[in-house]
Design a protein around this motif. Sequence first.
Motif, PDB file in Angstrom:
ATOM      1  N   UNK A  67       0.866  -1.175   0.000  1.00 26.17           N
ATOM      2  CA  UNK A  67       0.000   0.000   0.000  1.00 26.17           C
ATOM      3  C   UNK A  67       0.902   1.224   0.000  1.00 26.17           C
ATOM      4  N   UNK A  68       0.596   2.183  -0.866  1.00 23.51           N
ATOM      5  CA  UNK A  68       1.408   3.390  -1.023  1.00 23.51           C
ATOM      6  C   UNK A  68       0.533   4.604  -0.759  1.00 23.51           C
ATOM      7  N   UNK A  69       1.043   5.552   0.010  1.00 25.75           N
ATOM      8  CA  UNK A  69       0.319   6.805   0.243  1.00 25.75           C
ATOM      9  C   UNK A  69       1.089   7.959  -0.377  1.00 25.75           C
ATOM     10  N   UNK A  70       0.327   8.952  -0.812  1.00 26.83           N
ATOM     11  CA  UNK A  70       0.889  10.158  -1.404  1.00 26.83           C
ATOM     12  C   UNK A  70       0.232  11.348  -0.731  1.00 26.83           C
ATOM     13  N   UNK A  71       1.037  12.358  -0.409  1.00 27.83           N
ATOM     14  CA  UNK A  71       0.470  13.572   0.186  1.00 27.83           C
ATOM     15  C   UNK A  71       1.274  14.785  -0.270  1.00 27.83           C
ATOM     16  N   UNK A  72       0.562  15.849  -0.577  1.00 30.54           N
ATOM     17  CA  UNK A  72       1.178  17.103  -0.987  1.00 30.54           C
ATOM     18  C   UNK A  72       0.491  18.232  -0.229  1.00 30.54           C
ATOM     19  N   UNK A  73       1.274  19.138   0.320  1.00 34.81           N
ATOM     20  CA  UNK A  73       0.734  20.293   1.032  1.00 34.81           C
ATOM     21  C   UNK A  73       1.280  21.547   0.362  1.00 34.81           C
ATOM     22  N   UNK A  74       0.384  22.277  -0.266  1.00 30.61           N
ATOM     23  CA  UNK A  74       0.780  23.457  -1.042  1.00 30.61           C
ATOM     24  C   UNK A  74       0.622  24.706  -0.176  1.00 30.61           C
ATOM     25  N   UNK A  75       1.703  25.445  -0.018  1.00 29.97           N
ATOM     26  CA  UNK A  75       1.687  26.671   0.781  1.00 29.97           C
ATOM     27  C   UNK A  75       1.629  27.919  -0.093  1.00 29.97           C
ATOM     28  N   UNK A  76       2.258  27.847  -1.262  1.00 26.57           N
ATOM     29  CA  UNK A  76       2.251  28.957  -2.222  1.00 26.57           C
ATOM     30  C   UNK A  76       1.800  28.403  -3.558  1.00 26.57           C
ATOM     31  N   UNK A  77       0.787  29.001  -4.145  1.00 31.60           N
ATOM     32  CA  UNK A  77       0.273  28.590  -5.448  1.00 31.60           C
ATOM     33  C   UNK A  77       0.104  29.828  -6.308  1.00 31.60           C
ATOM     34  N   UNK A  78       0.609  29.760  -7.535  1.00 33.17           N
ATOM     35  CA  UNK A  78       0.451  30.902  -8.426  1.00 33.17           C
ATOM     36  C   UNK A  78       1.122  32.161  -7.906  1.00 33.17           C
ATOM     37  N   UNK A  79       2.302  32.015  -7.294  1.00 30.05           N
ATOM     38  CA  UNK A  79       3.104  33.151  -6.826  1.00 30.05           C
ATOM     39  C   UNK A  79       2.457  33.894  -5.659  1.00 30.05           C
ATOM     40  N   UNK A  80       1.502  33.261  -5.017  1.00 26.91           N
ATOM     41  CA  UNK A  80       0.788  33.899  -3.918  1.00 26.91           C
ATOM     42  C   UNK A  80       0.522  32.883  -2.819  1.00 26.91           C
TER      43      UNK A  80
END
Length: 199
Positions: free
Chosen positions: A8-21
């Motif tokens: 079983x594989x998990x993936x996680x992404x936490x975006x703090x800045x999107x589109x230069x903002x």
Amino acid sequence: MTPEIRKIVTFEEEVLIEGFRKADKPWRLFAVAAVIKNPWAGRYVENLNPEIRAYGPVLGELLTQRIVALAGGGDAIEAYGKAGVVGTNGEIEHASALIHTLHFGNHYREAVGAKSYLSFTNTRGPANAAISIPLMDKNDAGRRSHYLTIQFSIADAPGPDEVVIVLGGASGGRPHHRIGDRYQDLKELGHDVNNPASV
């Protein structure tokens, strides 16, 4: 008859800045994948139903429990989707069979309190093939802010005789969405918002 799960594989992404903002709050995207042995690999099988009915509930419950825990609860998931990637010794139909059944998907729908259908991809590829999971708002199919795609890969999966079964989710829509929803387009084109097929 139960699925043979290699890992079983998990993936996680936490975006703090999107589109230069900076995002108002961290934007989270996450997925859980089961790498399983393809029960139909290398041969044509007319009746896929026995495995569909046996595997669907097991994989649906397992992946739903994992992704809900990863998200911090069903209410934390606003957008959702699913994917299946079959190895090169299998048919696209095999990936489809395991994700396009209510015995699989209803576990996720019920856990997050969803009304929308689960958007999906079903593809074939070698190990490290791109896994793309399209997402949509769990309650509003026309909410474009939640039209998203999670993409990742697993270095050693799917093997030729394997299938990767995946659930994906997001904590919200794109942080700075500004293309509106499809309802405005429907109005501009003279369609009934409640019956998009009408003119």
